[in-house]
Design a protein around this motif. Sequence first.
Motif, short mmCIF file in Angstrom:
data_model
loop_
_atom_site.label_atom_id
_atom_site.label_comp_id
_atom_site.label_asym_id
_atom_site.label_seq_id
_atom_site.Cartn_x
_atom_site.Cartn_y
_atom_site.Cartn_z
N ASP A 101 -9.16 16.63 -3.65
CA ASP A 101 -9.26 15.17 -3.82
C ASP A 101 -9.95 14.77 -5.10
O ASP A 101 -9.72 13.68 -5.62
N GLY A 317 -2.03 13.78 -8.90
CA GLY A 317 -3.08 14.29 -8.02
C GLY A 317 -3.76 15.57 -8.46
O GLY A 317 -4.42 16.23 -7.64
N ARG A 360 -5.30 7.60 -6.72
CA ARG A 360 -5.93 7.18 -5.46
C ARG A 360 -5.26 5.92 -4.92
O ARG A 360 -5.01 5.79 -3.72
N GLU A 363 -1.97 6.74 -3.41
CA GLU A 363 -2.17 7.30 -2.07
C GLU A 363 -2.28 6.17 -1.05
O GLU A 363 -1.71 6.24 0.03
N GLU A 367 -0.29 5.30 2.35
CA GLU A 367 -1.09 5.25 3.57
C GLU A 367 -0.75 3.97 4.34
O GLU A 367 -0.49 3.98 5.55
#
Length: 371
Positions: A101, A317, A360, A363, A367
Amino acid sequence: MLAILHPDTQLDSPEYKHTLEFLKNLPGVTLRVHEIQGAQKKLTEIYLLGDTKSLSKEEIAALPAVERVIRISDDYRILGRHHDEQRQTGFTYNGVHFDQDNLHVFAGLCAVDNAEHVDIMMRALAEHGQVCTRMGAYKPRTNPYSFQGHGKACLPYVFENAGKHGIKVVAMEITHESHIEEIDTCLEKLGRPTGVMLQVGTRNTQNFELLKAIGRQREYPVLLKRGFGITLNESLNAAEYLASEGNANVIFCLRGMKTEAGLPHRNMVDFAHVPTVKRLTRMPVCVDPSHSVGNRDLAPDGISDVMHATAQGVIAGANMVLVDFHPKPEKALVDGPQALLMDELPYFLEDISLCHDTWRKREQIYERAKG
Ligand code: PEP
Ligand code: MN
């Protein structure tokens, strides 16, 4: 099969002894115990190898020290994901945490040439809040008459300077197992002012004896470069060699594939594989835009191909960027044409940070989409 023990299980506790005794007596099964030191907890995993098909998962899960059991496939037994999203990714080394991460930049010299350039580099990194660098001491060269690196002679001033500027991890390629001891002896003598991440170069990805030797030591984490002429699966298996010998603190580095189809780049940039490696394994993924692209030419937008390639990896990422810089690239003894310039460092770091934040946010979009 893999038995994951309760966090912080003591190896001298009755629960552990009972569990181990039971597992040891399973016919046709051999055990391999792995200890993983996380940021907060210590995790112990016991791999059951051999004839495990007929074993009862429930029976093993009921043993006192066992938290849960997973059936694993033969591919990347230790480093793979095996449809178990809960297993920990990453590790902490010398106070720096690496996982799937976060992101660390290892900017530095492709090859150490002199103490002055090392100092300029480390000082600039410290000024920009960096705690990692790359410093090549042992260089694998195509031509035997090319500069081979200063080897162990440069280690004292590299490590001392790193300590002076608060650099905690130096990525350093080794080409022979004897280099591990040279590095270790030097660090020990200096009182361990910094740490080292052992780098396996693309020319050594399938040097299995070197991999085994590096895997047998647990002190230093490893940066394994993808082999430039083999499949991804073969390179991931090479990483698994390290883990199978005991060292699972491995970061996998994409560095481009050797093919003329990549011209005018030095190699074909392969950063589309960042998410693929993260999906197949639990390793943090590094990109090396310098050895992929091989020059610092600018596109019409004023951004160099090296920076564009970095952005592609980070926005997908990536967890680490390994990149060549040099105070005087025209004087560099190795890979001068691809080294970024010192005054580019702040812009480069800003660009990387923007791309990591964007990853991020990307992501989060997906999500949300999942509901
Ligand atoms: C390096 O990073 O200095 C290097 C030699 O890289 P690679 O092994 O990817 O060519
Ligand atoms: Mn290089």
